[in-house]
Design an enzyme around this catalytic site. Structure first.
Site, PDB file in Angstrom:
ATOM      1  N   CYS A  47      -7.250 115.255  -8.997  1.00 20.49           N
ATOM      2  CA  CYS A  47      -7.106 116.453  -8.154  1.00 20.49           C
ATOM      3  C   CYS A  47      -5.764 116.549  -7.422  1.00 20.49           C
ATOM      4  O   CYS A  47      -5.107 117.596  -7.454  1.00 20.49           O
ATOM      5  CB  CYS A  47      -8.239 116.537  -7.141  1.00 20.49           C
ATOM      6  N   ARG A  99     -11.287 103.231 -11.694  1.00 24.18           N
ATOM      7  CA  ARG A  99     -12.152 103.030 -10.536  1.00 24.18           C
ATOM      8  C   ARG A  99     -12.756 101.631 -10.601  1.00 24.18           C
ATOM      9  O   ARG A  99     -13.197 101.176 -11.662  1.00 24.18           O
ATOM     10  CB  ARG A  99     -13.265 104.078 -10.499  1.00 24.18           C
ATOM     11  N   GLN A 124     -11.245 111.720 -17.836  1.00 24.08           N
ATOM     12  CA  GLN A 124     -12.034 112.879 -17.422  1.00 24.08           C
ATOM     13  C   GLN A 124     -11.527 114.143 -18.105  1.00 24.08           C
ATOM     14  O   GLN A 124     -10.317 114.335 -18.229  1.00 24.08           O
ATOM     15  CB  GLN A 124     -11.927 113.084 -15.915  1.00 24.08           C
ATOM     16  N   ASP A 177     -10.905 117.050 -16.980  1.00 22.59           N
ATOM     17  CA  ASP A 177     -10.790 117.586 -15.627  1.00 22.59           C
ATOM     18  C   ASP A 177     -10.096 118.951 -15.642  1.00 22.59           C
ATOM     19  O   ASP A 177      -9.171 119.172 -16.428  1.00 22.59           O
ATOM     20  CB  ASP A 177      -9.954 116.613 -14.791  1.00 22.59           C
ATOM     21  N   HIS A 206      -9.034 122.356 -12.728  1.00 19.98           N
ATOM     22  CA  HIS A 206      -9.090 122.933 -11.392  1.00 19.98           C
ATOM     23  C   HIS A 206      -8.685 124.397 -11.461  1.00 19.98           C
ATOM     24  O   HIS A 206      -7.768 124.761 -12.199  1.00 19.98           O
ATOM     25  CB  HIS A 206      -8.174 122.168 -10.429  1.00 19.98           C
ATOM     26  N   LYS A 265     -22.044 122.942  -4.994  1.00 21.48           N
ATOM     27  CA  LYS A 265     -21.724 122.598  -6.381  1.00 21.48           C
ATOM     28  C   LYS A 265     -22.903 122.903  -7.300  1.00 21.48           C
ATOM     29  O   LYS A 265     -24.043 123.067  -6.875  1.00 21.48           O
ATOM     30  CB  LYS A 265     -21.358 121.127  -6.494  1.00 21.48           C
ATOM     31  N   HIS A 305     -13.260 122.521  -8.537  1.00 17.16           N
ATOM     32  CA  HIS A 305     -13.188 121.385  -9.453  1.00 17.16           C
ATOM     33  C   HIS A 305     -14.239 121.604 -10.533  1.00 17.16           C
ATOM     34  O   HIS A 305     -15.358 122.040 -10.218  1.00 17.16           O
ATOM     35  CB  HIS A 305     -13.545 120.067  -8.754  1.00 17.16           C
TER      36      HIS A 305
END
Length: 570
Positions: A267, A296, A314, A316, A318, A398, A444
Protein backbone atom coordinates in the site's frame (compact mmCIF):
# COMPACT_ATOMS: atom_id res chain seq x y z
CA UNK A 1 -22.50 -29.79 22.54
CA UNK A 2 -21.45 -33.29 21.37
CA UNK A 3 -17.88 -32.17 20.75
CA UNK A 4 -17.59 -30.59 24.21
CA UNK A 5 -18.77 -33.73 25.98
CA UNK A 6 -16.45 -35.97 23.94
CA UNK A 7 -13.52 -33.69 24.76
CA UNK A 8 -14.26 -34.08 28.48
CA UNK A 9 -14.69 -37.85 28.15
CA UNK A 10 -11.36 -38.04 26.33
CA UNK A 11 -9.61 -36.00 29.04
CA UNK A 12 -11.08 -38.23 31.72
CA UNK A 13 -9.88 -41.31 29.82
CA UNK A 14 -6.36 -39.88 29.46
CA UNK A 15 -6.08 -39.12 33.18
CA UNK A 16 -7.37 -42.58 34.11
CA UNK A 17 -4.68 -44.19 31.95
CA UNK A 18 -1.96 -41.61 32.68
CA UNK A 19 -2.56 -40.24 36.20
CA UNK A 20 0.38 -37.81 35.99
CA UNK A 21 -1.05 -36.06 32.90
CA UNK A 22 -2.05 -32.45 33.46
CA UNK A 23 -5.03 -31.12 31.52
CA UNK A 24 -5.11 -27.71 29.88
CA UNK A 25 -7.82 -26.69 27.40
CA UNK A 26 -10.22 -28.81 25.37
CA UNK A 27 -12.17 -26.67 22.90
CA UNK A 28 -14.40 -27.83 20.11
CA UNK A 29 -13.34 -27.00 16.57
CA UNK A 30 -14.86 -27.45 13.13
CA UNK A 31 -15.81 -31.13 12.75
CA UNK A 32 -14.27 -32.13 16.05
CA UNK A 33 -12.40 -31.28 19.22
CA UNK A 34 -9.00 -31.47 20.82
CA UNK A 35 -7.46 -31.47 24.28
CA UNK A 36 -3.93 -30.47 25.25
CA UNK A 37 -2.09 -32.42 27.95
CA UNK A 38 1.20 -31.90 29.72
CA UNK A 39 2.53 -35.45 29.61
CA UNK A 40 5.05 -37.74 27.97
CA UNK A 41 4.80 -38.05 24.16
CA UNK A 42 2.03 -40.37 22.99
CA UNK A 43 2.02 -42.98 20.21
CA UNK A 44 -0.75 -44.21 17.92
CA UNK A 45 -0.90 -47.40 20.01
CA UNK A 46 -1.71 -45.36 23.11
CA UNK A 47 -4.33 -43.46 21.13
CA UNK A 48 -6.19 -46.77 20.68
CA UNK A 49 -6.00 -47.41 24.44
CA UNK A 50 -7.50 -43.97 25.10
CA UNK A 51 -10.36 -44.65 22.68
CA UNK A 52 -11.13 -47.98 24.41
CA UNK A 53 -11.24 -46.22 27.78
CA UNK A 54 -13.56 -43.57 26.30
CA UNK A 55 -15.86 -46.36 25.09
CA UNK A 56 -16.00 -47.76 28.64
CA UNK A 57 -16.85 -44.33 30.10
CA UNK A 58 -19.57 -43.83 27.49
CA UNK A 59 -20.93 -47.32 28.16
CA UNK A 60 -21.25 -46.64 31.88
CA UNK A 61 -23.83 -43.93 31.07
CA UNK A 62 -22.43 -41.54 33.67
CA UNK A 63 -24.36 -38.32 34.37
CA UNK A 64 -22.92 -34.91 33.47
CA UNK A 65 -23.63 -32.62 36.41
CA UNK A 66 -23.32 -28.84 36.31
CA UNK A 67 -22.13 -27.10 39.47
CA UNK A 68 -21.64 -23.42 40.29
CA UNK A 69 -18.91 -22.55 42.79
CA UNK A 70 -17.19 -19.41 44.01
CA UNK A 71 -13.85 -18.41 42.55
CA UNK A 72 -12.13 -19.21 45.83
CA UNK A 73 -13.69 -22.67 45.98
CA UNK A 74 -12.67 -23.39 42.37
CA UNK A 75 -9.13 -22.30 43.20
CA UNK A 76 -9.07 -24.52 46.29
CA UNK A 77 -10.21 -27.57 44.33
CA UNK A 78 -7.77 -27.00 41.46
CA UNK A 79 -4.89 -26.56 43.89
CA UNK A 80 -5.85 -29.81 45.60
CA UNK A 81 -5.68 -31.59 42.23
CA UNK A 82 -2.30 -30.01 41.47
CA UNK A 83 -3.50 -28.72 38.07
CA UNK A 84 -1.42 -25.59 37.39
CA UNK A 85 -2.83 -25.00 33.91
CA UNK A 86 -6.37 -24.95 35.28
CA UNK A 87 -5.31 -22.19 37.65
CA UNK A 88 -4.18 -20.09 34.68
CA UNK A 89 -7.47 -20.79 32.92
CA UNK A 90 -9.38 -19.82 36.05
CA UNK A 91 -7.54 -16.49 36.15
CA UNK A 92 -8.67 -15.79 32.58
CA UNK A 93 -12.36 -16.38 33.40
CA UNK A 94 -13.94 -13.02 34.21
CA UNK A 95 -17.50 -14.10 35.05
CA UNK A 96 -18.69 -15.28 38.46
CA UNK A 97 -19.77 -17.75 39.69
CA UNK A 98 -17.47 -20.39 38.16
CA UNK A 99 -19.19 -23.30 36.42
CA UNK A 100 -17.87 -26.84 36.67
CA UNK A 101 -19.05 -29.98 34.90
CA UNK A 102 -18.64 -33.38 36.57
CA UNK A 103 -18.66 -36.75 34.82
CA UNK A 104 -20.28 -38.86 37.51
CA UNK A 105 -18.39 -38.28 40.73
CA UNK A 106 -15.02 -39.24 39.22
CA UNK A 107 -13.79 -36.31 37.10
CA UNK A 108 -14.53 -32.64 36.53
CA UNK A 109 -13.30 -29.60 34.61
CA UNK A 110 -14.02 -25.90 34.28
CA UNK A 111 -16.61 -25.46 31.55
CA UNK A 112 -19.49 -23.16 30.67
CA UNK A 113 -21.43 -25.99 28.97
CA UNK A 114 -24.04 -26.93 27.92
CA UNK A 115 -23.72 -30.73 27.75
CA UNK A 116 -25.85 -33.80 27.19
CA UNK A 117 -27.29 -35.35 30.34
CA UNK A 118 -25.46 -38.71 30.23
CA UNK A 119 -22.34 -40.07 28.54
CA UNK A 120 -24.50 -42.87 27.16
CA UNK A 121 -26.11 -40.43 24.75
CA UNK A 122 -22.82 -40.39 22.81
CA UNK A 123 -22.69 -42.96 19.98
CA UNK A 124 -19.29 -44.49 20.69
CA UNK A 125 -19.21 -46.06 17.22
CA UNK A 126 -19.41 -42.55 15.78
CA UNK A 127 -16.41 -41.23 17.75
CA UNK A 128 -12.87 -41.36 16.41
CA UNK A 129 -9.53 -40.17 17.80
CA UNK A 130 -7.70 -38.92 14.76
CA UNK A 131 -4.18 -37.80 15.54
CA UNK A 132 -1.57 -36.56 17.99
CA UNK A 133 0.41 -33.34 17.60
CA UNK A 134 2.69 -31.12 19.63
CA UNK A 135 1.42 -27.71 20.70
CA UNK A 136 2.95 -24.99 22.87
CA UNK A 137 0.92 -23.82 25.85
CA UNK A 138 -0.90 -20.66 24.83
CA UNK A 139 0.82 -20.94 21.43
CA UNK A 140 4.02 -19.53 22.93
CA UNK A 141 7.19 -21.35 21.85
CA UNK A 142 8.84 -20.28 25.12
CA UNK A 143 6.26 -22.24 27.12
CA UNK A 144 5.98 -26.04 27.59
CA UNK A 145 5.33 -28.33 24.65
CA UNK A 146 2.05 -30.19 25.18
CA UNK A 147 0.50 -33.30 23.65
CA UNK A 148 -2.58 -32.40 21.60
CA UNK A 149 -5.07 -35.16 20.81
CA UNK A 150 -7.54 -34.48 17.99
CA UNK A 151 -10.88 -36.26 17.78
CA UNK A 152 -14.20 -36.12 15.97
CA UNK A 153 -17.73 -37.18 16.96
CA UNK A 154 -20.98 -37.60 15.05
CA UNK A 155 -24.51 -38.72 15.72
CA UNK A 156 -24.29 -41.81 13.49
CA UNK A 157 -21.72 -44.19 12.05
CA UNK A 158 -22.72 -43.16 8.53
CA UNK A 159 -21.90 -39.53 9.32
CA UNK A 160 -18.52 -40.57 10.71
CA UNK A 161 -17.80 -42.68 7.61
CA UNK A 162 -18.73 -39.77 5.35
CA UNK A 163 -16.43 -37.48 7.32
CA UNK A 164 -13.54 -39.97 7.22
CA UNK A 165 -14.06 -40.35 3.47
CA UNK A 166 -13.93 -36.57 3.15
CA UNK A 167 -10.68 -36.54 5.11
CA UNK A 168 -9.16 -39.22 2.88
CA UNK A 169 -10.18 -37.27 -0.19
CA UNK A 170 -8.68 -34.10 1.29
CA UNK A 171 -5.48 -36.05 2.00
CA UNK A 172 -5.41 -37.29 -1.61
CA UNK A 173 -5.72 -33.70 -2.78
CA UNK A 174 -3.17 -32.27 -0.32
CA UNK A 175 -1.21 -29.68 -2.29
CA UNK A 176 2.00 -30.44 -0.39
CA UNK A 177 1.96 -34.07 -1.55
CA UNK A 178 0.83 -33.28 -5.09
CA UNK A 179 3.35 -30.45 -5.33
CA UNK A 180 6.12 -33.00 -4.94
CA UNK A 181 4.55 -35.77 -7.05
CA UNK A 182 3.86 -33.41 -9.95
CA UNK A 183 7.11 -31.46 -9.42
CA UNK A 184 5.33 -28.10 -9.06
CA UNK A 185 7.07 -26.43 -6.12
CA UNK A 186 9.17 -27.02 -3.05
CA UNK A 187 10.22 -25.35 0.18
CA UNK A 188 13.95 -25.82 0.66
CA UNK A 189 15.25 -26.13 4.21
CA UNK A 190 18.64 -24.87 3.05
CA UNK A 191 17.00 -21.56 2.10
CA UNK A 192 14.64 -21.33 5.07
CA UNK A 193 11.08 -22.23 6.02
CA UNK A 194 8.10 -20.60 4.37
CA UNK A 195 10.00 -19.56 1.23
CA UNK A 196 8.55 -21.05 -1.94
CA UNK A 197 10.55 -22.35 -4.90
CA UNK A 198 8.42 -22.51 -8.03
CA UNK A 199 9.64 -25.37 -10.22
CA UNK A 200 9.34 -25.14 -14.03
CA UNK A 201 5.89 -26.79 -14.15
CA UNK A 202 4.54 -24.69 -11.27
CA UNK A 203 6.12 -21.57 -12.75
CA UNK A 204 4.28 -22.19 -16.03
CA UNK A 205 0.94 -22.32 -14.20
CA UNK A 206 1.87 -19.12 -12.37
CA UNK A 207 2.78 -17.50 -15.70
CA UNK A 208 -0.65 -18.41 -17.12
CA UNK A 209 -2.40 -17.03 -14.01
CA UNK A 210 -0.38 -13.81 -14.09
CA UNK A 211 -0.99 -13.25 -17.80
CA UNK A 212 -4.74 -13.67 -17.34
CA UNK A 213 -4.70 -11.42 -14.27
CA UNK A 214 -2.82 -8.66 -16.11
CA UNK A 215 -5.04 -8.92 -19.21
CA UNK A 216 -8.27 -8.56 -17.22
CA UNK A 217 -6.92 -5.67 -15.14
CA UNK A 218 -5.69 -3.72 -18.16
CA UNK A 219 -9.05 -4.23 -19.88
CA UNK A 220 -10.79 -2.85 -16.78
CA UNK A 221 -8.76 0.34 -16.60
CA UNK A 222 -5.97 -0.51 -14.16
CA UNK A 223 -2.39 0.67 -14.57
CA UNK A 224 0.19 -1.98 -13.70
CA UNK A 225 3.02 -1.20 -11.27
CA UNK A 226 6.28 -2.76 -10.10
CA UNK A 227 7.71 -1.48 -6.83
CA UNK A 228 10.74 -2.32 -4.61
CA UNK A 229 10.86 -5.12 -2.04
CA UNK A 230 12.45 -2.86 0.61
CA UNK A 231 12.08 0.70 1.76
CA UNK A 232 13.39 3.02 4.44
CA UNK A 233 11.98 2.21 7.85
CA UNK A 234 10.55 5.73 8.03
CA UNK A 235 7.98 4.76 5.39
CA UNK A 236 6.61 2.02 7.64
CA UNK A 237 6.54 4.45 10.55
CA UNK A 238 4.34 6.82 8.56
CA UNK A 239 2.07 3.99 7.42
CA UNK A 240 1.64 2.77 10.99
CA UNK A 241 2.99 -0.71 10.33
CA UNK A 242 5.80 -0.27 12.86
CA UNK A 243 3.20 0.61 15.50
CA UNK A 244 0.51 -1.94 14.68
CA UNK A 245 2.20 -4.71 12.68
CA UNK A 246 5.78 -4.89 13.91
CA UNK A 247 5.56 -8.48 15.21
CA UNK A 248 4.82 -9.62 11.63
CA UNK A 249 7.75 -7.71 10.11
CA UNK A 250 11.38 -8.73 9.73
CA UNK A 251 14.21 -6.94 11.47
CA UNK A 252 15.51 -3.75 9.97
CA UNK A 253 18.71 -3.58 7.91
CA UNK A 254 21.34 -0.90 8.32
CA UNK A 255 22.42 0.35 4.90
CA UNK A 256 24.87 3.26 4.88
CA UNK A 257 23.63 4.38 8.30
CA UNK A 258 19.98 4.31 7.23
CA UNK A 259 17.47 1.70 8.36
CA UNK A 260 15.57 -0.28 5.71
CA UNK A 261 12.74 -2.78 6.04
CA UNK A 262 11.42 -5.65 3.90
CA UNK A 263 7.90 -4.73 2.89
CA UNK A 264 4.98 -6.52 4.56
CA UNK A 265 2.47 -4.75 2.30
CA UNK A 266 2.37 -2.83 -0.98
CA UNK A 267 0.00 0.00 0.00
CA UNK A 268 2.57 2.70 0.93
CA UNK A 269 4.39 2.24 -2.37
CA UNK A 270 1.22 2.86 -4.36
CA UNK A 271 0.54 5.96 -2.29
CA UNK A 272 4.04 7.29 -3.04
CA UNK A 273 3.34 6.88 -6.75
CA UNK A 274 0.06 8.76 -6.27
CA UNK A 275 1.95 11.57 -4.50
CA UNK A 276 4.49 12.05 -7.26
CA UNK A 277 2.36 14.81 -8.79
CA UNK A 278 -0.70 16.97 -7.93
CA UNK A 279 -4.17 15.63 -8.75
CA UNK A 280 -7.45 17.19 -9.77
CA UNK A 281 -10.93 15.77 -9.27
CA UNK A 282 -10.91 15.20 -13.05
CA UNK A 283 -8.27 12.46 -12.59
CA UNK A 284 -10.49 10.09 -10.65
CA UNK A 285 -10.90 7.21 -10.36
CA UNK A 286 -7.23 6.17 -10.39
CA UNK A 287 -6.72 2.39 -10.41
CA UNK A 288 -3.29 0.80 -9.91
CA UNK A 289 -2.45 -2.89 -9.59
CA UNK A 290 0.63 -4.92 -8.80
CA UNK A 291 1.65 -8.53 -8.32
CA UNK A 292 3.82 -7.49 -5.40
CA UNK A 293 5.92 -9.85 -3.30
CA UNK A 294 5.78 -9.17 0.44
CA UNK A 295 7.50 -10.70 3.46
CA UNK A 296 5.89 -11.42 6.80
CA UNK A 297 7.30 -13.16 9.83
CA UNK A 298 5.46 -16.34 10.79
CA UNK A 299 6.41 -18.75 13.56
CA UNK A 300 7.92 -21.92 12.13
CA UNK A 301 5.19 -24.00 13.78
CA UNK A 302 2.48 -22.12 11.90
CA UNK A 303 3.98 -22.58 8.42
CA UNK A 304 1.88 -24.81 6.18
CA UNK A 305 2.82 -25.57 2.58
CA UNK A 306 1.65 -22.78 0.29
CA UNK A 307 -1.11 -21.74 2.69
CA UNK A 308 1.08 -20.12 5.36
CA UNK A 309 4.44 -18.82 4.13
CA UNK A 310 6.90 -16.04 4.87
CA UNK A 311 7.26 -14.63 1.38
CA UNK A 312 4.32 -14.41 -1.03
CA UNK A 313 3.00 -12.42 -3.95
CA UNK A 314 -0.25 -10.52 -3.49
CA UNK A 315 -2.51 -9.66 -6.40
CA UNK A 316 -2.78 -6.22 -4.93
CA UNK A 317 -4.61 -3.20 -6.26
CA UNK A 318 -5.63 0.20 -4.97
CA UNK A 319 -8.28 2.58 -6.20
CA UNK A 320 -8.21 6.30 -5.40
CA UNK A 321 -11.64 7.82 -5.90
CA UNK A 322 -14.17 10.44 -4.78
CA UNK A 323 -16.87 9.73 -2.21
CA UNK A 324 -19.63 9.55 -4.83
CA UNK A 325 -17.59 7.06 -6.88
CA UNK A 326 -17.24 4.42 -4.13
CA UNK A 327 -20.32 2.39 -5.09
CA UNK A 328 -19.48 2.19 -8.79
CA UNK A 329 -15.86 1.29 -8.07
CA UNK A 330 -16.88 -1.44 -5.63
CA UNK A 331 -19.35 -2.81 -8.17
CA UNK A 332 -16.55 -2.81 -10.74
CA UNK A 333 -14.34 -4.79 -8.36
CA UNK A 334 -17.15 -7.30 -7.77
CA UNK A 335 -17.57 -7.76 -11.52
CA UNK A 336 -13.82 -8.20 -12.01
CA UNK A 337 -13.70 -10.68 -9.13
CA UNK A 338 -16.48 -12.77 -10.63
CA UNK A 339 -14.91 -12.69 -14.09
CA UNK A 340 -11.51 -13.80 -12.82
CA UNK A 341 -12.70 -16.50 -10.40
CA UNK A 342 -15.06 -18.03 -12.97
CA UNK A 343 -12.06 -18.61 -15.24
CA UNK A 344 -10.76 -21.05 -12.62
CA UNK A 345 -14.08 -22.79 -12.04
CA UNK A 346 -15.12 -21.02 -8.83
CA UNK A 347 -18.77 -19.96 -8.93
CA UNK A 348 -19.93 -20.45 -5.33
CA UNK A 349 -19.06 -17.77 -2.80
CA UNK A 350 -19.68 -16.82 0.79
CA UNK A 351 -19.77 -13.03 1.09
CA UNK A 352 -19.49 -10.98 4.29
CA UNK A 353 -19.95 -7.24 4.74
CA UNK A 354 -18.01 -6.08 7.81
CA UNK A 355 -19.09 -2.85 9.48
CA UNK A 356 -17.48 -0.31 11.82
CA UNK A 357 -15.66 -1.77 14.84
CA UNK A 358 -15.67 -0.17 18.26
CA UNK A 359 -12.17 1.29 17.73
CA UNK A 360 -11.88 3.10 14.40
CA UNK A 361 -10.73 6.23 12.62
CA UNK A 362 -12.76 8.54 10.41
CA UNK A 363 -15.91 10.63 10.82
CA UNK A 364 -19.34 9.04 11.29
CA UNK A 365 -20.54 10.55 8.02
CA UNK A 366 -17.91 8.90 5.83
CA UNK A 367 -18.36 5.54 7.59
CA UNK A 368 -22.07 5.65 6.85
CA UNK A 369 -21.48 6.62 3.22
CA UNK A 370 -18.80 3.98 2.66
CA UNK A 371 -20.79 1.18 4.31
CA UNK A 372 -23.90 2.13 2.34
CA UNK A 373 -21.84 2.14 -0.87
CA UNK A 374 -20.56 -1.38 -0.17
CA UNK A 375 -24.08 -2.57 0.66
CA UNK A 376 -25.57 -0.94 -2.44
CA UNK A 377 -22.89 -2.45 -4.68
CA UNK A 378 -23.61 -5.94 -3.31
CA UNK A 379 -27.35 -5.44 -3.71
CA UNK A 380 -26.80 -4.13 -7.22
CA UNK A 381 -24.69 -7.20 -8.01
CA UNK A 382 -27.43 -9.45 -6.69
CA UNK A 383 -25.13 -11.42 -4.37
CA UNK A 384 -26.45 -12.63 -1.04
CA UNK A 385 -24.26 -11.68 1.90
CA UNK A 386 -24.07 -11.68 5.67
CA UNK A 387 -23.40 -8.72 7.92
CA UNK A 388 -20.40 -9.05 10.23
CA UNK A 389 -21.39 -6.32 12.65
CA UNK A 390 -18.30 -4.56 13.99
CA UNK A 391 -15.97 -6.80 11.98
CA UNK A 392 -14.54 -4.08 9.75
CA UNK A 393 -10.96 -2.86 9.88
CA UNK A 394 -10.25 0.13 12.12
CA UNK A 395 -9.65 2.18 8.97
CA UNK A 396 -12.87 1.33 7.09
CA UNK A 397 -15.62 -1.19 6.23
CA UNK A 398 -14.88 -4.16 3.98
CA UNK A 399 -16.25 -7.02 1.91
CA UNK A 400 -14.68 -10.47 2.27
CA UNK A 401 -15.36 -13.27 -0.17
CA UNK A 402 -14.69 -16.98 0.36
CA UNK A 403 -14.65 -19.37 -2.59
CA UNK A 404 -16.00 -22.91 -2.36
CA UNK A 405 -13.85 -25.72 -3.77
CA UNK A 406 -14.71 -29.16 -5.12
CA UNK A 407 -14.98 -30.59 -1.59
CA UNK A 408 -17.23 -27.78 -0.38
CA UNK A 409 -14.45 -26.19 1.67
CA UNK A 410 -14.36 -22.40 1.82
CA UNK A 411 -11.22 -20.38 1.28
CA UNK A 412 -10.76 -16.69 2.05
CA UNK A 413 -9.33 -15.09 -1.10
CA UNK A 414 -10.95 -11.85 -2.17
CA UNK A 415 -11.24 -8.75 -0.03
CA UNK A 416 -12.32 -5.15 -0.68
CA UNK A 417 -11.52 -2.57 1.99
CA UNK A 418 -12.30 1.13 2.17
CA UNK A 419 -9.50 3.04 3.91
CA UNK A 420 -9.73 6.43 5.63
CA UNK A 421 -6.47 5.98 7.53
CA UNK A 422 -3.59 5.85 5.04
CA UNK A 423 -4.77 8.85 2.98
CA UNK A 424 -4.63 10.86 6.20
CA UNK A 425 -1.29 9.42 7.37
CA UNK A 426 0.36 10.22 4.04
CA UNK A 427 -1.57 13.46 3.64
CA UNK A 428 -2.66 12.70 0.06
CA UNK A 429 -4.96 15.26 -1.52
CA UNK A 430 -6.59 16.44 -4.72
CA UNK A 431 -8.03 19.77 -5.86
CA UNK A 432 -11.84 19.80 -6.14
CA UNK A 433 -14.08 21.84 -8.45
CA UNK A 434 -13.85 24.81 -6.06
CA UNK A 435 -10.04 24.72 -6.15
CA UNK A 436 -9.97 23.48 -2.57
CA UNK A 437 -7.78 20.63 -1.32
CA UNK A 438 -9.68 17.48 -0.39
CA UNK A 439 -8.69 13.98 0.60
CA UNK A 440 -9.53 11.10 -1.75
CA UNK A 441 -11.00 7.77 -0.69
CA UNK A 442 -8.64 4.79 -0.95
CA UNK A 443 -9.88 1.27 -1.68
CA UNK A 444 -7.66 -1.77 -1.11
CA UNK A 445 -8.61 -4.91 -2.97
CA UNK A 446 -7.27 -8.36 -3.76
CA UNK A 447 -9.05 -11.00 -5.82
CA UNK A 448 -6.85 -14.10 -5.62
CA UNK A 449 -5.29 -13.13 -2.28
CA UNK A 450 -1.77 -14.40 -2.81
CA UNK A 451 -0.52 -16.38 -5.79
CA UNK A 452 1.06 -18.99 -3.51
CA UNK A 453 -2.06 -19.65 -1.49
CA UNK A 454 -4.33 -19.50 -4.54
CA UNK A 455 -2.10 -22.00 -6.34
CA UNK A 456 -2.40 -24.32 -3.33
CA UNK A 457 -6.20 -23.98 -3.44
CA UNK A 458 -6.17 -24.71 -7.21
CA UNK A 459 -4.06 -27.84 -6.73
CA UNK A 460 -6.48 -29.17 -4.11
CA UNK A 461 -9.60 -28.05 -6.00
CA UNK A 462 -8.53 -29.96 -9.11
CA UNK A 463 -6.65 -32.71 -7.22
CA UNK A 464 -3.72 -31.87 -9.48
CA UNK A 465 -5.84 -32.61 -12.58
CA UNK A 466 -5.62 -29.11 -14.01
CA UNK A 467 -7.94 -28.24 -16.89
CA UNK A 468 -6.30 -28.25 -20.31
CA UNK A 469 -5.82 -24.47 -20.53
CA UNK A 470 -4.07 -24.34 -17.14
CA UNK A 471 -2.11 -27.60 -17.24
CA UNK A 472 1.68 -27.09 -17.10
CA UNK A 473 2.11 -29.74 -19.82
CA UNK A 474 -0.88 -30.01 -22.14
CA UNK A 475 0.20 -32.93 -24.33
CA UNK A 476 2.75 -35.74 -24.29
CA UNK A 477 3.98 -37.05 -27.63
CA UNK A 478 4.72 -40.77 -27.25
CA UNK A 479 6.55 -42.91 -29.88
CA UNK A 480 5.76 -46.60 -30.13
CA UNK A 481 9.45 -47.21 -30.86
CA UNK A 482 12.51 -45.03 -31.21
CA UNK A 483 12.23 -45.26 -35.01
CA UNK A 484 9.42 -42.66 -34.79
CA UNK A 485 11.51 -40.16 -32.78
CA UNK A 486 12.24 -37.75 -35.63
CA UNK A 487 8.57 -37.49 -36.54
CA UNK A 488 7.65 -37.07 -32.85
CA UNK A 489 10.09 -34.17 -32.61
CA UNK A 490 8.35 -32.51 -35.56
CA UNK A 491 4.97 -32.95 -33.86
CA UNK A 492 6.29 -31.56 -30.57
CA UNK A 493 7.86 -28.56 -32.29
CA UNK A 494 4.61 -27.83 -34.12
CA UNK A 495 2.68 -27.89 -30.84
CA UNK A 496 5.15 -25.46 -29.26
CA UNK A 497 5.10 -23.20 -32.31
CA UNK A 498 1.34 -22.88 -31.82
CA UNK A 499 1.64 -21.97 -28.14
CA UNK A 500 0.74 -25.46 -26.93
CA UNK A 501 2.77 -26.88 -24.06
CA UNK A 502 3.86 -30.19 -25.63
CA UNK A 503 6.57 -32.54 -24.41
CA UNK A 504 8.24 -35.51 -26.11
CA UNK A 505 8.65 -38.59 -23.89
CA UNK A 506 10.58 -41.71 -24.91
CA UNK A 507 13.07 -44.27 -23.63
CA UNK A 508 10.43 -46.67 -22.23
CA UNK A 509 7.96 -49.12 -23.73
CA UNK A 510 4.69 -47.47 -24.79
CA UNK A 511 2.54 -48.91 -21.92
CA UNK A 512 5.02 -47.46 -19.40
CA UNK A 513 5.04 -44.08 -21.20
CA UNK A 514 1.25 -44.00 -21.04
CA UNK A 515 1.21 -44.93 -17.35
CA UNK A 516 3.77 -42.21 -16.60
CA UNK A 517 1.64 -39.63 -18.43
CA UNK A 518 -1.43 -40.68 -16.47
CA UNK A 519 0.45 -40.46 -13.17
CA UNK A 520 1.59 -36.96 -14.09
CA UNK A 521 -2.03 -36.08 -14.98
CA UNK A 522 -1.21 -35.00 -18.55
CA UNK A 523 -4.49 -34.05 -20.32
CA UNK A 524 -3.58 -35.36 -23.79
CA UNK A 525 -1.32 -38.04 -25.26
CA UNK A 526 -0.40 -38.18 -28.94
CA UNK A 527 0.72 -41.73 -29.75
CA UNK A 528 2.88 -42.19 -32.84
CA UNK A 529 3.60 -45.49 -34.55
CA UNK A 530 4.70 -46.45 -38.08
CA UNK A 531 1.18 -45.88 -39.46
CA UNK A 532 0.97 -42.37 -38.03
CA UNK A 533 4.36 -41.47 -39.53
CA UNK A 534 3.23 -42.75 -42.91
CA UNK A 535 -0.08 -40.83 -42.85
CA UNK A 536 1.13 -37.66 -41.10
CA UNK A 537 -1.24 -38.18 -38.15
CA UNK A 538 -1.30 -38.87 -34.40
CA UNK A 539 -3.55 -41.17 -32.37
CA UNK A 540 -4.97 -39.16 -29.50
CA UNK A 541 -5.78 -40.35 -25.98
CA UNK A 542 -7.51 -37.93 -23.59
CA UNK A 543 -7.21 -38.19 -19.84
CA UNK A 544 -10.85 -37.17 -19.54
CA UNK A 545 -12.36 -38.36 -22.84
CA UNK A 546 -10.56 -41.64 -23.50
CA UNK A 547 -9.45 -42.64 -27.03
CA UNK A 548 -10.26 -39.91 -29.54
CA UNK A 549 -9.01 -41.70 -32.62
CA UNK A 550 -6.52 -40.62 -35.26
CA UNK A 551 -6.15 -36.97 -36.30
CA UNK A 552 -4.07 -35.03 -38.76
CA UNK A 553 -1.50 -32.90 -36.93
CA UNK A 554 -3.14 -29.64 -38.00
CA UNK A 555 -6.52 -30.91 -36.77
CA UNK A 556 -4.93 -31.93 -33.46
CA UNK A 557 -3.42 -28.47 -33.06
CA UNK A 558 -6.64 -26.62 -33.93
CA UNK A 559 -8.68 -28.85 -31.60
CA UNK A 560 -6.35 -28.05 -28.69
CA UNK A 561 -6.29 -24.32 -29.44
CA UNK A 562 -10.08 -24.19 -29.65
CA UNK A 563 -10.44 -26.04 -26.33
CA UNK A 564 -7.93 -23.73 -24.63
CA UNK A 565 -9.73 -20.66 -25.93
CA UNK A 566 -13.12 -21.90 -24.68
CA UNK A 567 -11.69 -23.32 -21.41
CA UNK A 568 -13.06 -26.75 -22.43
CA UNK A 569 -11.73 -30.28 -22.04
CA UNK A 570 -11.10 -32.64 -24.92
Amino acid sequence: MLFKVCAHVMAMAVQKLFPDAKVTIGPWIENGFYYDFDMEPLTDKELKRIKKEMDRIIGRNLPLIREEVSRDEAQRRITALNEPYKLEILDSIKEDPITIYHIGNEWWDLCAGPHVEYTGKINRKAVELESIAGAYWRGDEKKPMLQRIYGTAWESEDQLKAYLHFKEEAKRRDHRRLGQVLDLFSIQNDAGGGLVFWHPKGAIVRHVIEDLWKKIHIERGYDLLYTPHVAKADLWQISGHLDFYKENMYDQMNIEDELYQLRPMNCPYHILIYKRRPHSYHDFPIRVAELGTVYRYELSGSLHGLFRVRGFTQDDAHIFCLEDQIKDEIRGVLDLTEELLLQFGFSKYEVNLSTRPEKSVGDDDIWVKATSALRDALDDKGWSYQIDDGGGAFYGPKIDLKIEDALGRKWQCSTIQVDFNLPQRFDITYVDSNSEKKRPIMIHRAVLGSLERFFGVLIEHYAGDFPLWLSPVQAHVLPVTDTQLDYCKEVTNKLKANGIRGELCHGERLPKLIRNSEMLKIPLMAVVGAKEVETGTVTVRSRFGGDLGTMAIDDFVSTIKSAIESRASI
